[in-house]
Design a protein around this motif. Structure first.
Motif: not given
Length: 197
Positions: A127-131, A154-163
């Motif tokens: 729901k928060d856009g994160l995987i 690009n649409e919702i701005g969520v930052l995925q936990p890349l590290a």
């Protein structure tokens, strides 16, 4: 008098910053040489400028200048990365993992690879856009060669936990790719720390 509406998609395209324009004007007007033609001053000037640009960009993301490849834009870069990994690692496996909210610049080459026999796992987001990192780990297979997860949506701005994703991929010897077109210059990116390799 026609008044243009306010443009709210400056990540897709935007007016050139005046400082960038000022820095580029000489290369549009005077120093327009081919950087591959290094037998004359025109080529030397542009080759030096491109070398300096590579060094600046590499420092910004903790990469080496040799790792910086210029393309016409993010779509070409994503295609080059995804299809390049698919070709280079074809004998290791034909499984790629990506995310439902990825830009078409990632989904389209994955769909193309599907027509060539690759298996593509497209993970949903919460729901928060994160995987869900647990679901990502469950999707790993011995034949998984690539995980592609967008840095900033690009649409919702969520930052995925890349590290965290990078560490998981590193542990399983899987290449990790991110479309960071919406993130670079706005959030810190470190390709070494995030294991974007």
């Amino acid at each position: 008098m026609f008044i243009r509406p306010i443009y709210l998609d400056c990540h897709a395209t935007t007016p050139v910053d005046e400082r960038v324009l000022a820095a580029m004007i000489p290369y549009f007007t005077e120093k327009f040489g081919n950087p591959a033609s290094i037998s004359h001053v025109y080529g030397w000037e542009t080759e030096a400028a491109i070398k300096q640009t590579r060094e600046i960009l590499a420092a910004a993301i903790n990469a080496t200048p040799a790792e910086i490849i210029f393309t016409s834009g993010a779509t070409e870069a994503n295609n080059l990365a995804i299809k390049g990994v698919a070709e280079a690692y074809f004998k290791k496996g034909q499984h790629i993992i990506t995310v439902a909210t990825e830009h078409g610049a990632v989904i389209d080459p994955c769909n193309y690879l599907k027509t060539l026999g690759f298996e593509i796992t497209i993970l949903p987001v919460q729901k928060d856009g994160l995987i869900d990192l647990t679901e990502l780990k469950k999707a790993f297979r011995p034949e998984t060669i690539l995980v592609s997860v967008m840095a900033a949506n690009n649409e919702i701005g969520v930052l995925q936990p890349l590290a965290e994703i990078g560490e998981m991929c590193h542990e399983h010897n899987i290449i990790f790719h991110t479309d960071a077109a919406q993130a670079i210059g706005k959030v810190p990116l470190d390709v070494q720390a995030m294991k974007l390799t």
